[in-house]
Motif scaffolding. Structure first.
Motif, short mmCIF file in Angstrom:
data_model
loop_
_atom_site.label_atom_id
_atom_site.label_comp_id
_atom_site.label_asym_id
_atom_site.label_seq_id
_atom_site.Cartn_x
_atom_site.Cartn_y
_atom_site.Cartn_z
N TRP A 15 0.83 -1.19 -0.08
CA TRP A 15 -0.17 -0.15 -0.09
C TRP A 15 0.72 1.20 0.07
O TRP A 15 0.66 2.08 -0.78
CB TRP A 15 -0.83 -0.13 1.24
CG TRP A 15 -1.90 -0.78 1.13
CD1 TRP A 15 -2.35 -1.72 0.22
CD2 TRP A 15 -2.79 -1.38 2.41
NE1 TRP A 15 -3.23 -2.48 0.54
CE2 TRP A 15 -3.66 -2.33 1.84
CE3 TRP A 15 -2.81 -1.05 3.78
CZ2 TRP A 15 -4.66 -3.08 2.57
CZ3 TRP A 15 -3.64 -1.91 4.67
CH2 TRP A 15 -4.61 -2.54 4.10
N PHE A 184 -10.10 -8.25 -5.93
CA PHE A 184 -9.15 -7.26 -6.10
C PHE A 184 -8.17 -7.29 -7.11
O PHE A 184 -8.05 -6.71 -7.87
CB PHE A 184 -8.67 -6.85 -4.91
CG PHE A 184 -7.81 -5.76 -4.82
CD1 PHE A 184 -8.44 -4.42 -5.20
CD2 PHE A 184 -6.45 -5.78 -4.49
CE1 PHE A 184 -7.50 -3.48 -5.41
CE2 PHE A 184 -5.68 -4.68 -4.80
CZ PHE A 184 -6.01 -3.48 -4.96
N ASP A 188 -9.06 -4.08 -10.35
CA ASP A 188 -8.66 -3.19 -9.39
C ASP A 188 -9.53 -1.98 -9.60
O ASP A 188 -9.23 -1.21 -10.36
CB ASP A 188 -7.24 -2.92 -9.40
CG ASP A 188 -6.64 -1.69 -8.45
OD1 ASP A 188 -7.62 -1.30 -7.60
OD2 ASP A 188 -5.44 -1.36 -8.23
N GLU A 193 -11.26 -2.54 -4.24
CA GLU A 193 -9.76 -2.06 -3.35
C GLU A 193 -10.42 -1.86 -1.72
O GLU A 193 -10.02 -2.73 -0.86
CB GLU A 193 -9.39 -0.82 -3.66
CG GLU A 193 -8.04 -0.41 -3.02
CD GLU A 193 -7.82 1.00 -3.30
OE1 GLU A 193 -6.65 1.21 -3.39
OE2 GLU A 193 -8.67 1.98 -3.71
#
Length: 353
Positions: A15, A184, A188, A193
């Motif tokens: 992330w 996911f 995406d 998400e």
């Protein structure tokens, strides 16, 4: 449990990396790539490939046809619109040109240049996520069979293993987490998400609760509620915050790291002081997870457009999941055996009186 520490940690690293490069990747800053995308948006074609969805606006309404001509439902479901396909095929062409000139792959819009398979965005990660889900299901089924068909039961048909219900909930949350991971990586978008991140936070928060209850051998229901209630309230609030207020990557990273580190320390300390016969499996998961972490730190581009570092890490969690559920089964046998010994001792003491 420890596995989900590393799950959280690796996802957090991803992330952070993706957040930092989301709008500043080398690929989407390439003038040739930008020119290709712009031309595709105007003509609906990349080289000899033309896309029928480019005849539709972003809301699915036809540009050149009457208002009732809508984009096909399967296109709306996958959400591969004109812009997505223009970016994808421009990326492929640009990467082929870079490879021909001896240059390494670069990221586009925060992601490596993956090749789609039947519309799936990251096929290797999807496949490994599904295998992880299957491994959790196999582990839970074998745990269930052990509890209710192999180990002795009470007269009311309940198990002597007083953590059984907690592991059942853990299994359900794990299924949910890996399911949304597969979704996911298939596509995406904002919704997938949020569902992926939320399910990861949920299993991580619950794993923290479970690590506290098991490492301190909490049996009393009232104490369990006192431990779980504030953590459940916090995790629920955090998930609501991410979904309905702001998907704050930095704050989510901090929350996940704190919860992950706490449960890792709990399991590591408990493994060091307990006389549990399968404590070596805990150490195995910790060490193997630490080595697997190197994959996320290295973050190499996808081999042949399919398997990148993140996908490889997904592959390493498959055997770790098997080891983890093996420990859970051993724990059930260990505590059930202890319970049976106590009952026999108690019965002999009563007869002696």
């Amino acid at each position: 449990m420890l596995k989900h520490y590393w799950v959280a940690f690796f996802v957090v690293v991803s992330w952070v990396v993706n957040f930092r490069v989301l709008d500043a990747s080398a690929g989407d800053a390439d003038p040739l790539y930008r020119a290709c995308v712009k031309q595709c948006g105007e003509t609906g074609c990349v080289a000899q490939r033309c896309f029928p969805q480019c005849n539709f606006s972003s809301d699915g309404v036809s540009v050149d046809s009457p208002w009732y001509m809508q984009e096909p439902l399967y296109m709306q479901w996958k959400q591969w619109d004109c812009q997505s396909d223009c970016r994808y095929y421009c990326m492929l062409d640009r990467e082929n040109e870079r490879e021909a000139t001896g240059h390494d792959p670069v990221k586009y819009h925060g992601k490596w240049p993956f090749k789609r398979v039947y519309g799936i965005q990251e096929p290797a990660s999807v496949a490994f996520s599904v295998l992880n889900l299957a491994m959790h299901f196999h582990g839970w089924i074998s745990f269930f069979i052990l509890l209710y068909y192999k180990l002795p039961l009470r007269r009311d048909k309940k198990t002597y293993y007083y953590f059984a219900s907690l592991w059942h909930i853990y299994a359900l949350l794990s299924f949910n987490s890996w399911f949304w991971s597969a979704v996911f990586h298939s596509r995406d978008v904002d919704l997938t998400e949020k569902l992926d991140y939320s399910s990861a936070v949920a299993i991580l928060g619950y794993s923290l609760i479970l690590s506290i209850l098991r490492s301190f051998d909490v049996k009393d229901d009232a104490v369990r509620v006192m431990v779980a209630a504030p953590l459940l309230a916090f995790v629920t609030t955090h998930i609501l915050y991410l979904n309905f207020y702001k998907l704050d990557y930095g704050w989510n990273m901090q929350v996940c790291v704190v919860m992950a580190v706490v449960q890792l320390l709990l399991w590591a300390i408990w493994a060091g002081v307990t006389r549990h016969p399968s404590r070596w499996k805990l150490w195995l998961v910790v060490v193997a997870g630490g080595l697997a972490m190197l994959l996320e730190i290295y973050d190499f581009p996808p081999y042949q457009g399919f398997v990148d570092a993140h996908a490889a890490w997904h592959a390493t969690t498959i055997p770790l999941t098997y080891v983890w559920w093996s420990f859970i089964r051993d724990d059930a046998e260990f505590l059930t055996s202890n319970q049976m010994k106590r009952l026999k001792t108690s019965n002999l003491a009563k007869k002696a009186k």
